[in-house]
Design an enzyme around this catalytic site. Structure first.
Site, mmCIF file in Angstrom:
data_model
loop_
_atom_site.group_PDB
_atom_site.id
_atom_site.type_symbol
_atom_site.label_atom_id
_atom_site.label_comp_id
_atom_site.label_asym_id
_atom_site.label_seq_id
_atom_site.Cartn_x
_atom_site.Cartn_y
_atom_site.Cartn_z
ATOM 1 N N HIS A 495 0.822 -1.210 0.000
ATOM 2 C CA HIS A 495 0.000 0.000 0.000
ATOM 3 C C HIS A 495 0.857 1.262 0.000
ATOM 4 O O HIS A 495 0.927 1.982 -0.988
ATOM 5 C CB HIS A 495 -0.951 -0.015 1.201
ATOM 6 C CG HIS A 495 -1.899 1.130 1.235
ATOM 7 N ND1 HIS A 495 -2.480 1.575 2.394
ATOM 8 C CD2 HIS A 495 -2.360 1.955 0.259
ATOM 9 C CE1 HIS A 495 -3.257 2.611 2.126
ATOM 10 N NE2 HIS A 495 -3.204 2.869 0.840
ATOM 11 N N HIS A 500 1.628 4.957 -2.808
ATOM 12 C CA HIS A 500 1.783 6.333 -2.336
ATOM 13 C C HIS A 500 3.190 6.878 -2.573
ATOM 14 O O HIS A 500 3.365 7.928 -3.203
ATOM 15 C CB HIS A 500 1.465 6.411 -0.837
ATOM 16 C CG HIS A 500 0.018 6.311 -0.512
ATOM 17 N ND1 HIS A 500 -0.768 7.406 -0.225
ATOM 18 C CD2 HIS A 500 -0.805 5.244 -0.414
ATOM 19 C CE1 HIS A 500 -1.996 7.027 0.029
ATOM 20 N NE2 HIS A 500 -2.053 5.701 -0.080
ATOM 21 N N HIS A 686 -3.804 0.780 -6.563
ATOM 22 C CA HIS A 686 -4.136 1.377 -5.269
ATOM 23 C C HIS A 686 -5.540 0.996 -4.814
ATOM 24 O O HIS A 686 -5.766 0.682 -3.640
ATOM 25 C CB HIS A 686 -4.010 2.899 -5.329
ATOM 26 C CG HIS A 686 -4.361 3.557 -4.026
ATOM 27 N ND1 HIS A 686 -5.584 4.152 -3.797
ATOM 28 C CD2 HIS A 686 -3.666 3.678 -2.868
ATOM 29 C CE1 HIS A 686 -5.621 4.618 -2.562
ATOM 30 N NE2 HIS A 686 -4.480 4.346 -1.972
ATOM 31 N N ASN A 690 -6.293 -0.846 -1.235
ATOM 32 C CA ASN A 690 -6.763 0.112 -0.235
ATOM 33 C C ASN A 690 -8.197 -0.111 0.214
ATOM 34 O O ASN A 690 -8.479 -0.190 1.402
ATOM 35 C CB ASN A 690 -6.627 1.544 -0.754
ATOM 36 C CG ASN A 690 -7.054 2.562 0.288
ATOM 37 O OD1 ASN A 690 -6.367 2.771 1.277
ATOM 38 N ND2 ASN A 690 -8.199 3.193 0.077
ATOM 39 N N ILE A 839 -6.372 8.715 -1.046
ATOM 40 C CA ILE A 839 -6.747 8.475 0.341
ATOM 41 C C ILE A 839 -5.811 7.427 0.907
ATOM 42 O O ILE A 839 -5.248 6.627 0.144
ATOM 43 C CB ILE A 839 -8.212 8.015 0.487
ATOM 44 C CG1 ILE A 839 -8.643 7.955 1.961
ATOM 45 C CG2 ILE A 839 -8.419 6.672 -0.180
ATOM 46 C CD1 ILE A 839 -8.633 9.266 2.664
#
Length: 839
Positions: A495, A500, A686, A690, A839
Site C-alpha cells: 500500500h 503512495h 491502489h 486500499n 486516500i
C-alpha cells in the site's frame, strides 16, 4: 469597488478612451470571456479586484518574444450559486483587441483581492464564435503574497517542438517558476515543486526513542523522494494539517472537511470503546463476544466530556473545533465488517485463509513455488506430500500447483530488535496447494522467531494443518502470525511504498518538466489528484515516529526502516501488471496476448480482473500517444519528456539511478509502457490494496496487526496456559484493545471513498482537452471499462468460481470500475476505481 479594484480598472478606462479617439483609424474586435470561481463561504468573490489579460497564440510581440498581450479587463457581472456548501461565482469579461491579434492561447490573471480563490475554468470566445477552453482548477492567491500573476494555458496540447512561437517563452517561464531554487521555507501560496528525502519522520525533541533514520539518499536506507517543504526536519506535536504541499495538490475544501469528519468519527468510535474498557482489568479482549460488541448498538456508559478530553491528546484544536460534544458522545458504533457479516466464523477456515491471499486486502504477495524446499527452510517433503489430493509431490511441482506466501527472509534481520519492543514477532513461510476447484489448501506454516531479546539466536518451527483438537488450535495461532506478517507487509509495502511513495516523485517531475500544454501532462494530471496532500498527512499521522503504524503494526519503530529495506527490491519495470504476475508465477508470458500475459488459473479474482483493467488502460494510452507521437524519433526528440524521465530516474528515484532495468525512453513502446504502468499504479493497483481494508481488517481476529504471544511449545508454562483455554490464549495473542480498535479506526478511514473522487474513465470536465479525436478515444476507453464491469458481475455470478466470494460470501468488486456512476458515492469498499492515490 475597493481602491485596488478601481486601480486595476483605470487602465481599461484609459484604453476605451483611447479606442474611441482612434476608432476612425483602426477597427477593434471583441473577445468575451466567462470565468468560474469558487471561494470560501462567507467570503466575497474577487470581482473587479481581479483582472485578466490574454496572450495571442499566433502573433508575436517582438519586444517581449511572447504573444501579443491585451489590455486588462476586470471580472464583472458576477452571478453566484451555491452547491454542496461551495460558493461558485461566474464572471464575465469583454476585451477589445486589434484584428491582427489572432486567437488567444493563454491568459494572465492578477488577484488584488484580500483572499485566495479557486479558479475552476475559463472560456474565451472570438468574434467568429470559436470557443477556447481553459481547464484551470487552481488556486489564485493575492498578488501581495505571490508578487506575481498567474498564467493559464488553453486546453490545446503541443509537443515542445510544435509549440506556437508566441507561446514558447511563456511555456519556458512557467516551468522555470515551478522549479524554484531549492532553498527557503515554503509558504502556503508558493507553487514550487522540489525534492527532499524523508528526514521528517523522527522527532528527536521527544527523546531518543523518537529518533528515526533518514530515508533516501544513502545506500543503507534508499527511498523515493518526497516533496520539499523547507520546514525543519525536527518537529513536535501531533497531527499537522498545515504541512506544505503546493496549492494545486491540496484537497478541495469540501474533501478536507469530509476527511476531517471521517477522522473524527473513527476516532470517536475508538475512544468511546476505550473509555468503555477502562473498567476492565485486562488490556486483552476477554471473549469474541466482546469484539463483536464493537459493532453493536449498545450505548456506551461514558461520563460527559470524557471522550472529548481524550481527543484533545490525539487531535489538534483545528479538528476539535469542527465537532460538537453531541457528535462525539452520542450513541455510535463501528460498521459491521463484511468478513463476519454472513458467517461470523468463516474467517477461521483454511479455505477462507487461502481465499484472502487471492481476493483479499493483499493479493499481491502470493507466488508459485519454484524450488523446494525454499532456501533455509525446515519444511520437509514428507510434511506435505500426503496432502496433495492424490498427486505426487513431483506432479504438483511440475503442474505449478504449490504456492508460497513468503514473509520470511526480509524479516530475519529485524526479529531480535522487534522482540525487544514488547511484541512477539515471527517470520513466516506458508505453503499452499492449488486444488482442482482452484481454492488454495494450506499445507504448512514455518515460523522463525527469536529465542530471546538478548542475542541473535533464532529458532524455526513447522506447523501443519489439523481439523480438530489441540493441533487445530495451535494451527490457528500459526495462521494469526502469518496474518500479522501480511498485515504489516500490506500497509508498509503493497500500500504505502508501492503506490503512495513511489508515485510522488513522478508527480513532482511532471510539474517541473512537463508543461501543462504537454499532452502527457494532460494525460497524467487526473492520476495525481490529492496524492501529495495525503502523503503529507501520512507523514504527520501514520508513518512518523509514534504514529499509527508504529502503534499498531508488529514492526513498531522499525516499520519505515523495513519499508526502506524492501525498496531495495523495487523495480519500476516489474510494477507493470503482466511482469508482476509472470514473476510471481501467477501467469504465463504471452507475447501474442494484448495483455502480454495469460492468467494461470481463472479463479484468481485480483489477477483476472486486473488484467482486463490493464488492457483497457494500455489501449487508451497507446491510442493517446499514437495521436501525438508519429514515430520513435518524436519521442527521442521530445525535450520535455526526456528531461522528465531523466529527473525521475536520477533524482526522484535517485537511489536507483544506476539500475540497468530502467528503459531508455527512446521508443513509443518505452513511453506507452511507462505511462500505462504509472496510471495502473495510481488507479487500479491502489484501489485493489486500499478499499478492501475495512471489510477484512475491520475484524482483528481475521487480520491481527501484531501478536503478543508466540505459538507455545510443549513442556512450557505457556503451553499449559494454552491447554487450559485455547480461545483465551488466542485472544491474549491478539493486539491489546487500544491497538486493535485504533487499527479498526484507521481501516475505516482509509477504506472510505470521498465525495469528490474522479474515477477511472471519468474526467472532471468534458472540455479537458481541445481535441475531438482524443475525446472519442477516451469514450472508447470508458466503453471498455463498462464492458469490464459486466464481466466482473458475470464472474461473480458463476458458482464454479469459488474464490469470487469465498466462505465469507463477499463478491470481489475492488476492481469493478463502476464508471457509469457520477457524483456522490461516499462509503466503504467497492465504489469504483479512483483515478489517483487520493486516500
Amino acid at each position: 469597488m475597493d481602491m485596488d479594484g478601481h486601480h486595476l480598472c483605470s487602465g481599461m478606462e484609459e484604453f476605451f478612451s483611447s479606442r474611441r479617439r482612434n476608432r476612425l483609424d483602426k477597427q477593434y474586435i471583441k473577445i468575451s470571456g466567462k470565468f468560474v470561481i469558487e471561494h470560501s463561504p462567507g467570503l466575497s468573490g474577487p470581482g473587479k479586484s481581479a483582472s485578466v489579460q490574454i496572450y495571442s497564440s499566433t502573433e508575436l510581440d517582438p519586444n517581449t518574444s511572447k504573444g501579443k498581450l491585451s489590455q486588462k479587463a476586470c471580472l464583472t457581472r458576477g452571478k453566484g450559486s451555491k452547491k454542496d456548501g461551495t460558493e461558485v461565482t461566474t464572471y464575465k469579461i469583454k476585451l477589445y483587441v486589434e484584428p491582427e491579434f489572432g486567437n488567444p492561447g493563454a491568459f494572465v490573471i492578477e488577484n488584488n483581492h484580500n483572499h485566495r480563490f479557486f479558479l475552476q475554468s475559463a472560456t474565451l470566445e472570438t468574434p467568429d464564435k470559436l470557443a477556447i477552453h481553459f481547464d484551470c482548477r487552481s488556486w489564485v492567491y493575492p498578488i501581495k503574497k505571490t508578487k506575481t500573476s498567474r498564467v493559464f494555458f488553453s486546453n490545446t496540447c503541443y509537443l515542445p517542438s510544435q509549440t506556437p512561437p508566441a507561446l514558447v517563452e511563456l511555456r519556458k517561464e512557467e516551468l522555470q517558476s515551478l522549479r524554484g531554487d531549492g532553498t527557503g521555507e515554503r509558504q502556503e501560496w508558493d507553487r514550487i515543486y522540489d525534492y527532499q528525502v524523508y528526514d521528517d519522520l523522527g522527532n528527536p525533541d521527544k527523546g531518543p526513542d523518537y529518533v528515526r533514520p533518514v530515508l533516501g539518499g544513502s545506500v543503507s536506507h534508499p527511498y523515493p523522494r518526497r516533496g520539499r517543504t523547507g520546514h525543519p526536519a525536527t518537529k513536535t506535536g501531533s497531527i499537522n494539517l498545515n504541512t506544505y504541499v503546493p496549492p494545486d495538490e491540496r484537497f478541495s475544501p469540501k474533501k478536507l472537511s469530509e476527511f476531517i469528519a471521517n477522522v473524527i468519527q473513527a476516532t470517536a468510535h475508538f475512544l468511546l470503546y476505550e473509555a468503555k474498557s477502562l473498567s476492565r482489568d485486562s488490556s486483552s479482549f476477554e471473549s469474541f463476544d466482546e469484539i463483536r460488541d464493537l459493532y453493536s448498538e449498545n450505548r456506551s456508559q461514558v461520563k460527559k466530556g470524557q471522550v472529548r478530553e481524550k481527543m484533545k491528546k490525539l487531535l489538534p484544536n483545528e479538528l476539535l473545533k469542527q465537532v460538537s460534544h453531541a457528535s462525539i458522545e452520542d450513541h455510535i458504533k463501528f460498521p459491521l465488517p463484511h468478513v463476519i457479516r454472513e458467517n461470523e466464523w468463516a474467517w477461521k477456515e483454511d479455505e477462507e485463509f487461502g481465499h484472502q491471499m487471492l481476493a483479499g486486502t493483499n493479493p499481491l504477495r502470493i507466488r508459485g513455488l519454484k524450488i523446494f524446499p525454499p532456501r533455509g527452510s525446515y519444511i520437509k517433503k514428507s510434511d506435505i506430500a500426503h496432502n496433495l489430493d492424490g498427486l505426487s509431490f513431483e506432479q504438483a511441482m511440475g503442474q505449478w500447483r504449490i504456492f508460497i506466501l513468503g514473509h520470511h527472509d526480509y524479516l530475519l534481520p529485524f526479529l531480535t530488535e522487534m522482540n525487544s519492543e514488547g511484541v512477539c514477532p515471527c517470520a513466516s513461510r506458508t505453503l499452499l496447494f492449488l486444488r482442482n476447484d482452484a481454492t488454495l489448501k494450506p499445507l504448512a506454516i514455518e515460523l522463525t522467531y527469536p529465542v530471546s531479546s538478548d542475542d541473535n539466536e533464532l529458532r524455526s518451527r513447522v506447523l501443519l494443518p489439523a481439523k480438530e483438537g489441540t493441533d487445530r488450535a495451535l494451527w490457528q495461532l500459526a495462521k494469526a502470525h502469518v496474518a500479522a506478517n501480511d498485515s504489516a507487509y500490506h500497509q508498509l509495502v503493497s500500500h504505502w511504498l508501492h503506490t503512495h511513495a513511489v508515485v510522488e516523485p513522478f508527480i513532482i517531475a511532471t510539474r517541473r518538466q512537463l508543461s501543462v500544454m504537454h499532452p502527457v501532462h494532460r494525460l497524467l494530471d487526473p492520476h495525481f489528484k490529492d496524492t501529495m496532500h495525503i502523503n503529507a498527512l501520512a507523514r504527520s499521522i501514520l508513518i512518523n515516529a509514534g504514529g499509527i503504524f508504529e502503534k499498531t503494526l508488529f514492526t513498531g519503530k522499525f516499520s519505515m526502516e523495513l519499508s526502506s529495506e524492501l525498496y531495495k527490491e523495487w523495480r519500476f519495470d516489474e510494477q507493470a501488471l503482466p511482469s508482476d504476475l509472470v514473476k510471481r508465477r501467477m501467469a504465463l508470458e504471452d507475447p501474442e496476448s494484448r495483455a502480454g500475459a495469460e492468467i494461470l488459473f481463472i479463479d484468481y479474482p485480483y489477477g483476472l480482473d486486473a488484467l482486463d483493467v490493464w488492457k483497457a488502460i494500455k489501449t487508451w494510452v497507446e491510442d493517446f500517444c499514437d495521436f501525438f507521437y508519429k514515430d520513435d524519433d518524436s519521442v527521442k526528440s521530445d525535450t520535455e519528456i526526456q528531461a522528465w524521465w531523466s529527473e525521475i530516474r536520477n533524482v526522484g528515484h535517485g537511489d536507483k539511478r544506476n539500475e540497468t532495468w530502467w528503459c531508455q525512453m527512446s521508443t513509443k513502446m518505452d513511453l506507452t509502457e511507462t505511462l500505462t504502468t504509472l496510471i495502473w499504479i495510481a488507479s487500479a493497483l491502489h484501489a485493489a490494496v486500499n478499499f478492501g481494508q475495512y471489510a477484512y481488517a475491520g475484524f482483528p481476529p481475521n487480520r491481527p496487526t501484531q501478536c503478543r504471544k508466540f505459538v507455545p511449545e510443549e513442556g512450557t508454562m505457556e503451553f499449559a496456559e494454552f491447554l487450559k483455554d485455547p480461545d483465551k490464549y488466542f485472544l491474549n495473542m491478539l493486539p491489546e484493545r487500544f491497538q486493535a480498535t485504533l487499527g479498526i479506526a484507521l481501516a475505516e478511514v482509509l477504506s472510505r471513498h470521498t465525495c469528490d473522487e474522479v474515477y477511472l474513465g471519468q474526467r472532471p470536465t468534458s472540455e479537458w482537452i481541445d481535441s475531438n479525436e482524443i475525446k472519442q478515444k477516451f469514450e472508447k476507453f470508458k466503453a471498455s471499462l463498462q464492458e469490464i464491469e459486466n464481466k466482473v458481475l458475470e464472474r461473480n455470478r458463476d458458482s464454479k468460481l469459488k474464490n469470487r466470494w469465498g466462505l465469507i460470501k463477499m463478491p470481489y468488486k475492488l476492481l469493478h470500475p463502476d464508471v457509469t456512476k457520477v457524483g456522490y458515492r461516499a462509503g466503504i469498499t467497492a465504489k469504483g476505481i479512483p483515478n489517483s492515490v487520493s486516500i
